[in-house]
Motif scaffolding. Structure first.
Motif, PDB file in Angstrom:
ATOM      1  N   MET A   1      43.711  19.130  30.776  1.00 41.36           N
ATOM      2  CA  MET A   1      42.766  19.411  31.845  1.00 41.36           C
ATOM      3  C   MET A   1      41.468  19.895  31.212  1.00 41.36           C
ATOM      4  O   MET A   1      41.479  20.773  30.354  1.00 41.36           O
ATOM      5  N   PRO A   2      40.346  19.375  31.648  1.00 35.25           N
ATOM      6  CA  PRO A   2      39.070  19.811  31.080  1.00 35.25           C
ATOM      7  C   PRO A   2      38.753  21.247  31.492  1.00 35.25           C
ATOM      8  O   PRO A   2      39.214  21.743  32.509  1.00 35.25           O
ATOM      9  N   THR A   3      37.978  21.900  30.679  1.00 37.53           N
ATOM     10  CA  THR A   3      37.556  23.261  30.987  1.00 37.53           C
ATOM     11  C   THR A   3      36.529  23.236  32.109  1.00 37.53           C
ATOM     12  O   THR A   3      35.632  22.407  32.127  1.00 37.53           O
ATOM     13  N   ILE A   4      36.682  24.147  33.047  1.00 36.67           N
ATOM     14  CA  ILE A   4      35.736  24.281  34.156  1.00 36.67           C
ATOM     15  C   ILE A   4      35.057  25.626  33.998  1.00 36.67           C
ATOM     16  O   ILE A   4      35.718  26.647  33.830  1.00 36.67           O
ATOM     17  N   HIS A   5      33.735  25.627  34.031  1.00 35.87           N
ATOM     18  CA  HIS A   5      32.979  26.876  33.940  1.00 35.87           C
ATOM     19  C   HIS A   5      32.182  27.029  35.219  1.00 35.87           C
ATOM     20  O   HIS A   5      31.344  26.199  35.550  1.00 35.87           O
ATOM     21  N   GLU A   6      32.476  28.073  35.977  1.00 32.24           N
ATOM     22  CA  GLU A   6      31.781  28.357  37.228  1.00 32.24           C
ATOM     23  C   GLU A   6      31.418  29.837  37.266  1.00 32.24           C
ATOM     24  O   GLU A   6      32.090  30.661  36.653  1.00 32.24           O
ATOM     25  N   LEU A   7      30.390  30.173  37.995  1.00 30.43           N
ATOM     26  CA  LEU A   7      29.970  31.562  38.168  1.00 30.43           C
ATOM     27  C   LEU A   7      30.197  31.983  39.616  1.00 30.43           C
ATOM     28  O   LEU A   7      30.071  31.173  40.525  1.00 30.43           O
ATOM     29  N   ALA A   8      30.533  33.245  39.817  1.00 31.47           N
ATOM     30  CA  ALA A   8      30.682  33.809  41.152  1.00 31.47           C
ATOM     31  C   ALA A   8      29.963  35.152  41.163  1.00 31.47           C
ATOM     32  O   ALA A   8      29.935  35.857  40.161  1.00 31.47           O
ATOM     33  N   THR A   9      29.379  35.494  42.289  1.00 28.46           N
ATOM     34  CA  THR A   9      28.652  36.746  42.439  1.00 28.46           C
ATOM     35  C   THR A   9      29.519  37.761  43.178  1.00 28.46           C
ATOM     36  O   THR A   9      30.148  37.435  44.180  1.00 28.46           O
ATOM     37  N   ILE A  10      29.544  38.981  42.685  1.00 28.29           N
ATOM     38  CA  ILE A  10      30.309  40.048  43.324  1.00 28.29           C
ATOM     39  C   ILE A  10      29.447  40.664  44.425  1.00 28.29           C
ATOM     40  O   ILE A  10      28.296  41.037  44.188  1.00 28.29           O
ATOM     41  N   THR A  11      30.017  40.775  45.628  1.00 26.90           N
ATOM     42  CA  THR A  11      29.282  41.364  46.740  1.00 26.90           C
ATOM     43  C   THR A  11      29.346  42.886  46.650  1.00 26.90           C
ATOM     44  O   THR A  11      30.055  43.457  45.811  1.00 26.90           O
ATOM     45  N   SER A  12      28.630  43.558  47.550  1.00 31.98           N
ATOM     46  CA  SER A  12      28.632  45.017  47.568  1.00 31.98           C
ATOM     47  C   SER A  12      30.018  45.578  47.882  1.00 31.98           C
ATOM     48  O   SER A  12      30.308  46.740  47.587  1.00 31.98           O
ATOM     49  N   LYS A  13      30.888  44.750  48.480  1.00 30.53           N
ATOM     50  CA  LYS A  13      32.250  45.173  48.783  1.00 30.53           C
ATOM     51  C   LYS A  13      33.214  44.805  47.665  1.00 30.53           C
ATOM     52  O   LYS A  13      34.430  44.946  47.810  1.00 30.53           O
ATOM     53  N   GLY A  14      32.709  44.299  46.549  1.00 30.29           N
ATOM     54  CA  GLY A  14      33.564  43.935  45.425  1.00 30.29           C
ATOM     55  C   GLY A  14      34.268  42.600  45.610  1.00 30.29           C
ATOM     56  O   GLY A  14      35.242  42.306  44.933  1.00 30.29           O
ATOM     57  N   GLN A  15      33.770  41.778  46.517  1.00 30.77           N
ATOM     58  CA  GLN A  15      34.403  40.493  46.794  1.00 30.77           C
ATOM     59  C   GLN A  15      33.666  39.363  46.083  1.00 30.77           C
ATOM     60  O   GLN A  15      32.472  39.468  45.813  1.00 30.77           O
ATOM     61  N   ILE A  16      34.420  38.297  45.802  1.00 31.49           N
ATOM     62  CA  ILE A  16      33.809  37.087  45.267  1.00 31.49           C
ATOM     63  C   ILE A  16      34.339  35.896  46.056  1.00 31.49           C
ATOM     64  O   ILE A  16      35.392  35.974  46.684  1.00 31.49           O
ATOM     65  N   THR A  17      33.599  34.808  46.016  1.00 29.46           N
ATOM     66  CA  THR A  17      34.069  33.548  46.559  1.00 29.46           C
ATOM     67  C   THR A  17      34.450  32.678  45.378  1.00 29.46           C
ATOM     68  O   THR A  17      33.631  32.472  44.477  1.00 29.46           O
ATOM     69  N   LEU A  18      35.695  32.208  45.369  1.00 23.84           N
ATOM     70  CA  LEU A  18      36.091  31.314  44.288  1.00 23.84           C
ATOM     71  C   LEU A  18      35.354  29.992  44.471  1.00 23.84           C
ATOM     72  O   LEU A  18      35.423  29.387  45.540  1.00 23.84           O
ATOM     73  N   PRO A  19      34.661  29.548  43.450  1.00 24.12           N
ATOM     74  CA  PRO A  19      33.939  28.274  43.566  1.00 24.12           C
ATOM     75  C   PRO A  19      34.900  27.123  43.892  1.00 24.12           C
ATOM     76  O   PRO A  19      36.067  27.131  43.484  1.00 24.12           O
TER      77      PRO A  19
END
Length: 106
Positions: A1-19
């Motif tokens: 499987m190829p490597t996937i590089h994605e970024l996610a931003t942490i919200t003020s509540k400590g949450q992220i959205t998985l890309p």
């Protein structure tokens, strides 16, 4: 499987959205569960949490059946003995990996 590089931003509540590419690679969707494992070297591994996989459609159907049985309004065509057996087993934890104690006809 190829490597996937994605970024996610942490919200003020400590949450992220998985890309989306990560969700697709993990095979998770709305209501899906993921596990986070922190290794001693600081690396975090995110994986799909299969231990308690629940299909939301099956869950909703089972909830509907449970409500119908509890109120005595059986789904049309549901045999009484099946309804009684389902009611008797309602709320019991089931492990899908367990063996059956008796013969089962499919």
């Amino acid at each position: 499987m190829p490597t996937i590089h994605e970024l996610a931003t942490i919200t003020s509540k400590g949450q992220i959205t998985l890309p989306k590419p990560i969700r697709q690679a993990l095979g998770v969707d709305v209501g899906g569960k993921v596990a986070f494992d922190l290794h001693e070297d600081g690396q975090i591994v995110v994986s799909r949490a299969d231990a308690e996989h629940e299909d939301p459609v099956i869950g909703a159907f089972l909830d509907l059946l449970a409500k119908d049985i509890e109120t005595g309004r059986h789904v049309q065509g549901l045999p009484d003995d099946l309804a009684r057996a389902m009611l008797a087993h309602a709320g019991h934890k089931v492990s899908l990996g367990d063996d059956f104690d008796e013969d089962v006809e499919i």
